[in-house]
Motif scaffolding. Structure first.
Motif, mmCIF file in Angstrom:
data_model
loop_
_atom_site.group_PDB
_atom_site.id
_atom_site.type_symbol
_atom_site.label_atom_id
_atom_site.label_comp_id
_atom_site.label_asym_id
_atom_site.label_seq_id
_atom_site.Cartn_x
_atom_site.Cartn_y
_atom_site.Cartn_z
ATOM 1 N N CYS A 1 115.744 -15.102 75.890
ATOM 2 C CA CYS A 1 116.344 -15.108 77.334
ATOM 3 C C CYS A 1 116.693 -16.529 77.613
ATOM 4 O O CYS A 1 116.119 -17.437 77.758
ATOM 5 N N ARG B 1 105.395 -10.058 81.771
ATOM 6 C CA ARG B 1 106.059 -9.463 80.735
ATOM 7 C C ARG B 1 105.660 -7.958 80.526
ATOM 8 O O ARG B 1 106.465 -7.234 80.410
ATOM 9 N N CYS C 1 114.070 -9.155 76.193
ATOM 10 C CA CYS C 1 113.469 -10.439 76.827
ATOM 11 C C CYS C 1 113.566 -11.666 75.849
ATOM 12 O O CYS C 1 113.094 -12.794 76.383
ATOM 13 N N GLN D 1 111.672 -1.835 81.698
ATOM 14 C CA GLN D 1 112.586 -1.317 80.628
ATOM 15 C C GLN D 1 112.591 0.044 80.046
ATOM 16 O O GLN D 1 113.410 0.574 79.836
ATOM 17 N N LEU E 1 118.442 -3.614 86.341
ATOM 18 C CA LEU E 1 117.980 -4.802 86.145
ATOM 19 C C LEU E 1 117.458 -5.443 87.434
ATOM 20 O O LEU E 1 116.634 -6.289 87.457
ATOM 21 N N ALA F 1 107.593 -6.193 83.168
ATOM 22 C CA ALA F 1 109.036 -5.917 82.549
ATOM 23 C C ALA F 1 109.240 -4.983 81.616
ATOM 24 O O ALA F 1 110.197 -4.071 81.656
ATOM 25 N N ARG G 1 107.366 -12.932 75.314
ATOM 26 C CA ARG G 1 108.541 -12.278 75.608
ATOM 27 C C ARG G 1 108.818 -11.814 74.351
ATOM 28 O O ARG G 1 109.197 -12.171 73.337
ATOM 29 N N TYR H 1 113.866 -6.046 88.841
ATOM 30 C CA TYR H 1 112.794 -6.954 88.200
ATOM 31 C C TYR H 1 113.288 -8.020 87.214
ATOM 32 O O TYR H 1 112.582 -8.888 86.886
ATOM 33 N N CYS H 2 114.606 -8.231 87.154
ATOM 34 C CA CYS H 2 114.987 -9.264 86.489
ATOM 35 C C CYS H 2 116.146 -10.125 86.982
ATOM 36 O O CYS H 2 117.103 -9.544 87.692
ATOM 37 N N CYS I 1 111.172 -15.787 85.497
ATOM 38 C CA CYS I 1 111.099 -14.492 85.547
ATOM 39 C C CYS I 1 110.084 -14.146 86.872
ATOM 40 O O CYS I 1 109.468 -15.009 87.427
ATOM 41 N N HIS J 1 118.645 -11.772 85.793
ATOM 42 C CA HIS J 1 119.969 -11.335 85.286
ATOM 43 C C HIS J 1 120.714 -10.313 86.213
ATOM 44 O O HIS J 1 121.765 -10.113 86.528
#
Length: 372
Positions: free
Chosen positions: A337, A347, A334, A354, A360, A350, A330, A363-364, A343, A366
């Motif tokens: 985190c 990575r 990331c 990004q 978000l 991701a 990460r 894929y995330c 996740c 959060h």
């Protein structure tokens, strides 16, 4: 010409048949026995029995080993699978394509052949040939036949538009693929042509599918659901069922391999699905990906720190495991985190999201919390 392959596969030894999904595990002692036997000898009784139990239609009792069996040699490299973009060119211009610009480019035939030899030496038994659209590459059939002769179980990933061509059908009949995976972009002509941005694409797809089904190719459909064709998802599934072809549905769009977000506009918000928690993979350790120029990466997504297979040879693969471990760390936004370990994407993927400045929620975890 072989109809069966005995081969190491990762930590096992297997007996597989081109064109068949089935297979059998071989005890190491039996595999070693097959390696030691002369191709001019008859098949040992235990092998005849094992083949009859798995493939009842295949009778090898009166054949010499070399007439039906290819015994692949062991490899110290430990790679069992690979994928290869033979060419990024395509006869479609799909709005959601993660490849971005699709340009006809690649290696000369001698380099392609050299790379396939290296793959075989590295232990690759299952090879996915993809693109772009692989069937438009001038060396596709030659490369397919060469990989088949090396004892690879080949999956061809295609849009199906050229499966009606006699030279392709003849090759697949004589040298059966493990699987032909066909992407599906709609259930009606207007929507299909619109999404692929190719007039007549639907007609080519249907013609290809009719020919492939008539030839009894081992088909599998990848149903791609976007904002344009989301209302046809059920119709696409129904069409696959009527064809008696298995299928898988893909609804989540990803950025291009260059981190571009332009294709994310094809995402259907209603069809955005939560991915399962990412628990790791063996990319770079037991699997690798090669692009049209012979550049090897851990997978189709994690293309940083590529290795030139034509120039470095098989020894270059020694660096792939370390590259894989580093790319999975990460970094950036990331790092640190608070919900690491939950996740839903790896990575490298991701990082692409990004770079594409994607929402978000695409894929995330959060983003899921904010959306909730």
């Amino acid at each position: 010409m072989h109809s069966l392959i005995a081969s190491p596969f990762l930590d096992q030894h297997v007996l597989v048949r081109p064109g068949s999904r089935g297979g059998a595990l071989l005890p190491e002692a039996r595999y070693d026995e097959l390696r030691a036997l002369d191709p001019g000898e008859p098949a040992p009784p235990w092998l005849v029995e094992a083949i009859g139990g798995q493939w009842a239609e295949l009778d090898v009792a009166d054949q010499f080993l070399g007439e039906f069996l290819l015994v692949r040699q062991p490899s110290t490299w430990g790679y069992g699978k690979a994928s290869w973009e033979i060419n990024l060119g395509c006869n479609y211009k799909c709005k959601q394509c993660y490849l971005g610009l699709k340009m006809n480019a690649g290696m000369p035939w001698e380099d392609k052949r050299h790379c396939l030899d290296i793959m075989a030496d590295a232990g690759v038994l299952f090879l996915q040939v993809t693109g772009g659209e692989p069937t438009i590459d001038k060396d596709f059939l030659k490369a397919y036949r060469y990989a088949w002769d090396l004892g690879m179980m080949i999956t061809v990933s295609t849009n199906g538009s050229l499966l009606w061509k006699e030279n392709i059908l003849r090759t697949f009949r004589e040298y059966p693929p493990y699987r032909v995976t066909v992407s599906m972009y709609g259930a009606k002509k207007a929507g299909y042509d619109e999404l692929t941005q190719r007039e007549g694409a639907w007609d080519m797809f249907v013609q290809g599918m009719n020919a492939a089904r008539h030839a009894r190719l081992p088909l599998r459909m990848s149903i791609v659901v976007t904002d344009d064709n989301g209302n046809e998802e059920q119709a696409m599934q129904d069409l696959c069922k009527s064809w008696d072809v298995e299928y898988e549905v893909f609804t989540n769009m990803t950025p291009t391999i260059y981190g571009g977000g332009e294709v994310l506009t094809a995402q259907s918000k209603e069809h955005l699905r939560l991915r399962k928690t990412f628990t790791g993979c063996n990319a770079g350790h037991t699997f690798f990906h090669m692009d049209p120029h012979g550049l090897v990466s851990i997978c189709k997504i994690g293309r940083d720190d590529q290795i030139s297979l034509p120039h470095e040879g098989i020894e270059g693969l020694a660096r792939l495991g370390e590259i894989a471990d580093r790319l999975m760390l990460r970094t950036g936004d990331c790092s640190g985190c608070t919900i690491a370990g939950t996740c839903r994407v790896c990575r490298p993927l991701a990082k692409h999201y990004q770079e594409a400045k994607a929402p978000l929620a695409a894929y995330c975890r959060h983003g899921e919390k904010k959306a909730g």
